[in-house]
Scaffold this active site. Sequence first.
Site, PDB file in Angstrom:
ATOM      1  N   LYS A 153      40.837  59.370  40.806  1.00 17.56           N
ATOM      2  CA  LYS A 153      39.895  58.831  41.786  1.00 17.56           C
ATOM      3  C   LYS A 153      39.754  59.827  42.912  1.00 17.56           C
ATOM      4  O   LYS A 153      40.681  60.584  43.196  1.00 17.56           O
ATOM      5  CB  LYS A 153      40.420  57.504  42.355  1.00 17.56           C
ATOM      6  CG  LYS A 153      39.342  56.644  42.968  1.00 17.56           C
ATOM      7  CD  LYS A 153      38.613  55.852  41.895  1.00 17.56           C
ATOM      8  CE  LYS A 153      37.587  54.917  42.466  1.00 17.56           C
ATOM      9  NZ  LYS A 153      37.130  53.959  41.437  1.00 17.56           N
TER      10      LYS A 153
HETATM   11  N1  GLU Z   1      33.895  53.806  39.790  1.00 18.60           N
HETATM   12  C1  GLU Z   1      33.877  53.069  38.568  1.00 18.60           C
HETATM   13  C2  GLU Z   1      35.158  52.307  38.370  1.00 18.60           C
HETATM   14  O1  GLU Z   1      35.891  52.066  39.292  1.00 18.60           O
HETATM   15  C3  GLU Z   1      33.506  53.946  37.378  1.00 18.60           C
HETATM   16  C4  GLU Z   1      34.464  55.028  37.044  1.00 18.60           C
HETATM   17  C5  GLU Z   1      33.946  55.983  35.957  1.00 18.60           C
HETATM   18  O2  GLU Z   1      32.950  55.690  35.322  1.00 18.60           O
HETATM   19  O3  GLU Z   1      34.579  57.008  35.790  1.00 18.60           O
HETATM   20  O4  GLU Z   1      35.443  51.868  37.288  1.00 18.60           O
END
Ligand code: GLU
Length: 442
Positions: A132
């Site tokens: 993240k």
């Molecule tokens: N931000 C989204 C989540 O928390 C998508 C993450 C992604 O597609 O890599 O799942």
Amino acid sequence: MPDTTAPDAVPDHVPDHLPDVAPVTARPTHAGPLATAQEQLAGAIGRLGYDAGMHAMLATPRREINVAIPLRRDDGSTELFHGFRVQHNVSRGPGKGGLRYHPAVDVDEVRALAMWMTWKCAVVELPYGGAKGGVAIDPRNYSQPELERVTRRYTSEIMPMIGPERDIMAPDIGTDAQTMAWVMDTYSVNKGYTIPGVVTGKPLEVGGSLGRATATSRGVVHSTRAALREAGLDLPDVSVAIQGFGKVGSHAADFYSDAGSRVEAVSDQYGGVYRSGGLDVPRLLTHVRTTGSVVGFEGGDPIGNEELLGLDVDVLVPAAVEGVLTHDNAGDVKARWVVEGANGPTTARADAILADRGVVVVPDILANAGGVVVSYFEWVQAQQAYWWTEAEIELRLEERMLHAYAGVAEVARRESLPMRDAALMLSVQRVAVAHRTRGLYP
Ligand code: GLU
């Protein structure tokens, strides 16, 4: 394909030769998303009977970077922001996870979100680890050119850590397809050729996938349908309240209403609206497109965010931020199902209260995994330079969500556990098996 991740499938010839070190970050340092994530992990470790070495390995991010991002503002002044990228685990494949722009971003929040991405990718069996990123900025206060400069500088600062085989970004709160286009362009220009696989959630024109923008919400609705089926119900039988009307909540409202559910209340950061019997969702969406908020919608009465959480509806969908269901308000929840569109909306103490009261929580790492599932489809398409139709994507998304739901429900039944504990047990085990099978280097 045999299910090599069933609880009894840990190959016994693989030695558990992890160092027996203290779990350095296993204890929460402050109450918040990281404390919740660590408590959840500790629960799964205990149920699986893993040792302190494995616990330490899974409690600690594999790699993290902390960057300062200077911005030259449009008026010529400069400002400095703090940004992070955390790769929690890469045992099952490259890091995968969103990039968040929000003033409350800090490294502990990003660590929690990265850990949840590891479990999420494992629950839906994607060949990824978890990562993240975040920048502590309120994007509403900056122009598009300013956000572009912040994004490009952030990308160039974390460049050595990312890539289509290393760590793949996607949109999250405060970022969108355009942000991903800037990341992709900055990365590609520096490498000297176009590399669409470094991000997902891109605009279609530069290699994005059909169905990605609505995928998280579709997944939320698929998992709601699967949960209702266990009680002999279907979407037209239920009323729904949704907290959060951003990328996840707004499309979810649309899909629930299309499927025949009564969407009785929705809210955003400015307030909410409620109408017994169901809101007119298409009209509400038009109102939001013109005014930027659900507030002031004439087809319902005003309602507060906190009040929404305690409404007498069948399904409650927290689709905003972390930590909204706490020990203070979990006792007020009247919904029979909580389907987590957001990441980490329920604290560990709230979870226990909801479980005691018989509320079924379809956990974030399962309920909102549709986004990363279609991110995976987008990455596969980009790597192959071959594009699927929207119908193919929708079908494969539904199959994967229902398959994952069934896997979690099966563990929940067998182990007599709430869905979250079952999902965590399954995913933590998948990651641990991958880790043990690879062995330790050197
Ligand atoms: N931000 C989204 C989540 O928390 C998508 C993450 C992604 O597609 O890599 O799942």
